[in-house]
Scaffold this active site. Sequence first.
Site, PDB file in Angstrom:
ATOM      1  N   SER A  38     -23.580 -82.476  19.570  1.00 48.28           N
ATOM      2  CA  SER A  38     -23.585 -81.012  19.474  1.00 48.28           C
ATOM      3  C   SER A  38     -22.649 -80.513  18.376  1.00 48.28           C
ATOM      4  O   SER A  38     -22.530 -79.315  18.144  1.00 48.28           O
ATOM      5  CB  SER A  38     -23.174 -80.387  20.816  1.00 48.28           C
ATOM      6  OG  SER A  38     -21.920 -80.888  21.228  1.00 48.28           O
ATOM      7  N   ASN A 125     -15.839 -81.275  30.423  1.00 42.96           N
ATOM      8  CA  ASN A 125     -16.607 -80.288  31.192  1.00 42.96           C
ATOM      9  C   ASN A 125     -15.848 -78.980  31.374  1.00 42.96           C
ATOM     10  O   ASN A 125     -16.407 -77.895  31.205  1.00 42.96           O
ATOM     11  CB  ASN A 125     -16.997 -80.868  32.555  1.00 42.96           C
ATOM     12  CG  ASN A 125     -17.891 -82.098  32.406  1.00 42.96           C
ATOM     13  OD1 ASN A 125     -18.339 -82.404  31.305  1.00 42.96           O
ATOM     14  ND2 ASN A 125     -18.143 -82.793  33.502  1.00 42.96           N
ATOM     15  N   THR A 170     -43.439 -36.364  23.293  1.00 42.19           N
ATOM     16  CA  THR A 170     -43.765 -37.251  24.421  1.00 42.19           C
ATOM     17  C   THR A 170     -45.147 -37.786  24.075  1.00 42.19           C
ATOM     18  O   THR A 170     -45.945 -37.072  23.455  1.00 42.19           O
ATOM     19  CB  THR A 170     -43.792 -36.501  25.773  1.00 42.19           C
ATOM     20  OG1 THR A 170     -44.792 -35.486  25.717  1.00 42.19           O
ATOM     21  CG2 THR A 170     -42.442 -35.862  26.096  1.00 42.19           C
ATOM     22  N   HIS A 171     -45.411 -38.998  24.426  1.00 45.78           N
ATOM     23  CA  HIS A 171     -46.665 -39.673  24.045  1.00 45.78           C
ATOM     24  C   HIS A 171     -46.850 -39.679  22.522  1.00 45.78           C
ATOM     25  O   HIS A 171     -47.971 -39.762  22.036  1.00 45.78           O
ATOM     26  CB  HIS A 171     -47.884 -39.007  24.700  1.00 45.78           C
ATOM     27  CG  HIS A 171     -47.708 -38.755  26.170  1.00 45.78           C
ATOM     28  ND1 HIS A 171     -48.104 -39.638  27.135  1.00 45.78           N
ATOM     29  CD2 HIS A 171     -47.132 -37.723  26.834  1.00 45.78           C
ATOM     30  CE1 HIS A 171     -47.803 -39.155  28.335  1.00 45.78           C
ATOM     31  NE2 HIS A 171     -47.206 -37.996  28.179  1.00 45.78           N
ATOM     32  N   SER A 292     -42.019 -53.471  -3.105  1.00 45.69           N
ATOM     33  CA  SER A 292     -43.139 -54.396  -2.973  1.00 45.69           C
ATOM     34  C   SER A 292     -43.340 -55.088  -4.308  1.00 45.69           C
ATOM     35  O   SER A 292     -43.120 -54.491  -5.363  1.00 45.69           O
ATOM     36  CB  SER A 292     -44.400 -53.623  -2.586  1.00 45.69           C
ATOM     37  OG  SER A 292     -45.551 -54.368  -2.926  1.00 45.69           O
ATOM     38  N   LYS A 298     -43.920 -48.558  -3.486  1.00 44.64           N
ATOM     39  CA  LYS A 298     -43.384 -48.845  -2.166  1.00 44.64           C
ATOM     40  C   LYS A 298     -41.862 -48.851  -2.091  1.00 44.64           C
ATOM     41  O   LYS A 298     -41.189 -49.345  -2.974  1.00 44.64           O
ATOM     42  CB  LYS A 298     -43.889 -50.210  -1.656  1.00 44.64           C
ATOM     43  CG  LYS A 298     -45.350 -50.248  -1.300  1.00 44.64           C
ATOM     44  CD  LYS A 298     -45.752 -49.251  -0.222  1.00 44.64           C
ATOM     45  CE  LYS A 298     -45.308 -49.685   1.158  1.00 44.64           C
ATOM     46  NZ  LYS A 298     -46.084 -50.838   1.633  1.00 44.64           N
ATOM     47  N   ASN A 300     -39.707 -49.867   1.218  1.00 42.95           N
ATOM     48  CA  ASN A 300     -39.917 -50.262   2.614  1.00 42.95           C
ATOM     49  C   ASN A 300     -38.635 -50.208   3.442  1.00 42.95           C
ATOM     50  O   ASN A 300     -37.567 -50.586   2.960  1.00 42.95           O
ATOM     51  CB  ASN A 300     -40.491 -51.683   2.659  1.00 42.95           C
ATOM     52  CG  ASN A 300     -41.851 -51.756   1.989  1.00 42.95           C
ATOM     53  OD1 ASN A 300     -42.642 -50.822   2.093  1.00 42.95           O
ATOM     54  ND2 ASN A 300     -42.104 -52.852   1.295  1.00 42.95           N
ATOM     55  N   GLU A 305     -37.085 -52.552  10.193  1.00 44.46           N
ATOM     56  CA  GLU A 305     -38.206 -53.429  10.568  1.00 44.46           C
ATOM     57  C   GLU A 305     -37.706 -54.795  11.028  1.00 44.46           C
ATOM     58  O   GLU A 305     -38.166 -55.347  12.022  1.00 44.46           O
ATOM     59  CB  GLU A 305     -39.141 -53.638   9.367  1.00 44.46           C
ATOM     60  CG  GLU A 305     -40.000 -52.450   9.034  1.00 44.46           C
ATOM     61  CD  GLU A 305     -40.824 -52.730   7.785  1.00 44.46           C
ATOM     62  OE1 GLU A 305     -41.987 -53.115   7.928  1.00 44.46           O
ATOM     63  OE2 GLU A 305     -40.287 -52.587   6.669  1.00 44.46           O
ATOM     64  N   TYR A 332     -21.575 -80.212  36.465  1.00 43.89           N
ATOM     65  CA  TYR A 332     -21.967 -80.231  35.046  1.00 43.89           C
ATOM     66  C   TYR A 332     -23.145 -81.170  34.819  1.00 43.89           C
ATOM     67  O   TYR A 332     -23.198 -82.270  35.358  1.00 43.89           O
ATOM     68  CB  TYR A 332     -20.786 -80.676  34.172  1.00 43.89           C
ATOM     69  CG  TYR A 332     -21.183 -80.802  32.715  1.00 43.89           C
ATOM     70  CD1 TYR A 332     -21.098 -79.709  31.867  1.00 43.89           C
ATOM     71  CD2 TYR A 332     -21.688 -81.999  32.197  1.00 43.89           C
ATOM     72  CE1 TYR A 332     -21.499 -79.802  30.531  1.00 43.89           C
ATOM     73  CE2 TYR A 332     -22.085 -82.101  30.873  1.00 43.89           C
ATOM     74  CZ  TYR A 332     -21.997 -80.998  30.044  1.00 43.89           C
ATOM     75  OH  TYR A 332     -22.396 -81.096  28.743  1.00 43.89           O
TER      76      TYR A 332
HETATM   77  N1  ARG Z   1     -20.791 -81.261  24.133  1.00 41.55           N
HETATM   78  C1  ARG Z   1     -20.778 -81.090  25.547  1.00 41.55           C
HETATM   79  C2  ARG Z   1     -21.374 -79.709  25.898  1.00 41.55           C
HETATM   80  O1  ARG Z   1     -21.528 -78.956  25.020  1.00 41.55           O
HETATM   81  C3  ARG Z   1     -19.373 -81.152  26.059  1.00 41.55           C
HETATM   82  C4  ARG Z   1     -19.283 -81.592  27.473  1.00 41.55           C
HETATM   83  C5  ARG Z   1     -19.751 -82.984  27.617  1.00 41.55           C
HETATM   84  N2  ARG Z   1     -19.503 -83.490  28.915  1.00 41.55           N
HETATM   85  C6  ARG Z   1     -20.062 -84.621  29.327  1.00 41.55           C
HETATM   86  N3  ARG Z   1     -19.782 -84.992  30.522  1.00 41.55           N
HETATM   87  N4  ARG Z   1     -20.869 -85.315  28.574  1.00 41.55           N
HETATM   88  O2  ARG Z   1     -21.681 -79.434  27.022  1.00 41.55           O
END
Ligand code: ARG
Length: 477
Positions: A38, A125, A170-171, A292, A298, A300, A305, A332
């Site tokens: 991550s 965790n 309205t509408h 455009s 144009k 825009n 949007e 977790y």
């Molecule tokens: N990268 C993990 C998360 O975002 C951190 C926690 C990981 N914990 C574990 N028991 N693998 O949740």
Amino acid sequence: MTTSSNPPNSAAPDQTSGMWGGRFSEATDAFVAEFTASVQFDQRFYKQDIAGSIAHATMLAKVGVLTEAERDDIIEGLSTIRAEIEAGNFEWRIDLEDVHMNIESRLTQRIGITGKKLHTGRSRNDQVATDIRLYLRDEIDDILGLLERLQKGLLGLAAKNVNTIMPGFTHLQTAQPVTFGHHLLAWFEMLVRDTERLQDCRKRVNRMPLGSAALAGTTYPIDRAYTAELLGFEAVSENSLDAVSDRDFAIEFNAAAALIMMHLSRMSEELILWTSAQFKFVNIPDRFCTGSSIMPQKKNPDVPELIRGKSGRVFGDLISLLTLMKGQPLAYNKDNQEDKEPLFDAIDTVRGSLMAFADMIPALVPNIEIMREAALRGFSTATDLADYLVKKGVAFRDAHEIVGKAVALGVAEEKDLSELTLEQLQQFSDLITADVFDKALTLEASVNARDHIGGTSPKQVEAAITRAHTRLEQLYA
Ligand code: ARG
């Protein structure tokens, strides 16, 4: 005090399995390492991760789990790492999975064995749950600042347009005249509720899970209240199982974000209509628009949007988080790693959209004459004529019928009610006298008559703006 025999003062492990290598007989598969990592997205809360670790180490020293020298080494090491990251000199490693292990590993590389003591009495965790809360708390404060700026912009524009008359719909059909200031104050009210929701959500964000460790708490004599105080948390979580698995606070934020986007999208829709050649109510300065590549004429309204378009992804982010959580047993689960991207996306989108609106709103230029002319079309004062008759003793339903007939004549003759002659109007009721033009059929008479709290009269709008400034002060006190 954490281990009886310390391994050599090694540098950072080469692979993630180094963090838990004891149990494993082979290195993590390269694809799996990448797939489960991550760090690509959670490095964005490195600052909060480091702040959490500094507070944790400070607490561990206070309760005697770390020595003061160890604490100081850890704090110094972490501060240097923060500087490295900020200078762009930090090498983020996918094989170290996430922000937590990247920083911890680098700490050990820098300060040696003491770095390995930081994680005492803690788990990723409770660490990650703490980091997200710290991060979101900061983001909420920023977003509240943007909301306040936008609200002030709306009040400024409203103050200049207390007397500007436009058709209210309205509408999407002409209904009754309203003042442009009143319309802008309607937007303002939406944002007041958004502010209240975010402030309320912040209270539940601001509780500290740290100390819950993996799921059951920890065997060390930790002082959670102290850590919470260091990190500015209002309270500590009550239950370790709940604390490491709870993501309600993120869902609440995304729900509040979805409502903000829904509001901005509605405002955008109106701006898009109003800037069209068919309405021409408002001009958005060129710097907020694009042209455009093929049609030279144009200009825009891209910003509104795009914001209308972006609302959809924030609704999706909310659904992602709800779906993420619904099947999870305590405590977790790795599923929770998927909480980050929908949360970050909602934060980024709301922030960008609010920033654009906060810049754009004060720059809007209303076409006062065109708005007024539009209000004169579509029989916007028909209700006023009915009310006029009611004040002369006609029952409202009968008045409604009478005015309906007058409108039908107006449609046939292509004239507004105010353009019909007194004689023409009197065919429908002899209670109609010459004062009808001043008392009921002018736009000013119509808006001025709605003279109560929440009404559209310039006098009321003026008072509402004054109250709104006081409310803003209280809201953001
Ligand atoms: N990268 C993990 C998360 O975002 C951190 C926690 C990981 N914990 C574990 N028991 N693998 O949740």
